[in-house]
Design an enzyme around this catalytic site. Sequence first.
Site: not given
Lengths: 301, 301
Positions: B12, B203, B205, B236, B245
């Site tokens: 995802r 979560h 990055h 990105c 991630n």
Amino acid sequence: MSAVDIREVGPRDGLQIEEPIGTDAKLEFIDALVATGVKRIEVTSFVSPRAVPSLADAEAVAAELKRWPDVEFSALVAGMGGVKRALASGVTRLEYVVSASDGHSQANVGRSSEESIALIAPIAELVHEAGGHLEVIVAIAFDCPFDGPTPPQRVAEIAARALESGADALAVADTIGTATPIRVTDVLQRVLAVAPGVDVGLHLHDTRGQGLANAWAAYSLGIRQFDSSVGGLGGCPFAPGASGNIATEELVYMFEDGGVDTGIDIHRALDAARLISRHLGKTLPSGLLAAGGPPVPGPRP
Amino acid sequence: MSAVDIREVGPRDGLQIEEPIGTDAKLEFIDALVATGVKRIEVTSFVSPRAVPSLADAEAVAAELKRWPDVEFSALVAGMGGVKRALASGVTRLEYVVSASDGHSQANVGRSSEESIALIAPIAELVHEAGGHLEVIVAIAFDCPFDGPTPPQRVAEIAARALESGADALAVADTIGTATPIRVTDVLQRVLAVAPGVDVGLHLHDTRGQGLANAWAAYSLGIRQFDSSVGGLGGCPFAPGASGNIATEELVYMFEDGGVDTGIDIHRALDAARLISRHLGKTLPSGLLAAGGPPVPGPRP
């Protein structure tokens, strides 16, 4: 005095495996590093020019260091010959490396780990006679590419014997970038236990992405001295794409974003990283550099 | 149950900004991820196919998930329409995103942060009627690219209101990769204070190199649920070279090297990273992947 005391090692550990860039370019790089506000720079090593051609100009670099009187410059040495060259060049803050494993020690300096330990006392004597300061760096403190994992107690033992032999300060080095936070905590606790009141620094590589996590674990334990190089300079020639030292700007961001002073201007550290990236003609591994810097709006939008 | 519970989000968050790779390649990727031993996979999102073309095959992917009955698959949703599509496809573990800032919320879903909060209750009702499970992810929990730093108390407030509105679990997301350990600790402490006994995930990055340091800080605080993607997939598009991630294999290495079980086979995670790297035709940012894996001799020489 900053809350965290960073030593910039780009001119030594960062450049040692690169193609030589010339002494003038190196001095321009050092000047850019001084402009970041950093107060300690590992500027070269006095080792065999055949083994490390990019640092063959150690004497020429040393002769120029008086340009920056407010910065404490140090150099790495691997034996008595290097100590004598460094002292003759006026560099009296020295780092002597002792590998914790025989495999790495033999490959690196052609001596066993014990033989390297035995040299600490005579080196310390020579350095102290010259009014200098000797740090012993315990290399291969976590894993050896030849001998496998290093017993944590071996690192503490070398640290204790270094202090008995006259070392003024210690550093623990994850030479090949395999350490992780739980092992960093374990090794540092053992070293701190035998080194009360002694400066203990940490030298990390980000080869497997663990560098800043290890620095954070060490900070949580009370460690305040860290080595790093702008841009994460210093990739390993045997691991294409792998990172080198932890990146100064990422370390500075980690602390300063949380309100912990490092004394280093992150934007000037990024400028120095861009400068050396241009001189080397290659992209450096720092994520913060690739991202363009800290977030905007941020400390300096 | 592993000591640390990792959710793989590569299919995802990792793929959402990439060029579509085709449903078959995606299923091959999911199969490789299942082979790592991971027990939770965020497999797609039910959002506008125009906004996220690479996830336009959400229904087709969902139809195949019965192949892997031992894995808990979840999907991300941004509103009521997505919830209905997900439930109709048989995906009942859903993550609903609420941005903590208005600037990001408007840019992302065309609603204010408050309007997004107001949707939690009806979404929870729908999900629970279908026997499902709803996690609310508080996005932009640290900084917003439009509005600047997010007040930490705003994150805790949204967390509390999500739970009052029927959320079963929470996650805190550093959506743009600007968090650092001291701020992570601050925000998570506030969220944990309003969410006793609730699963709280993180979560992260790795855009500015802080990902694993933040994960370590959160682990030290008691957080045991982490999102990651193999290879550090998910860079990105507006920051060339920047990481996505945190990389699953780097997270696994950080824990397992210190003896903390994740239930994930690091070598199979590296295999999955190489597979998706081939499908995308690009190098992924993971340092551990670039270095070739954990040290040898190591856990699996």
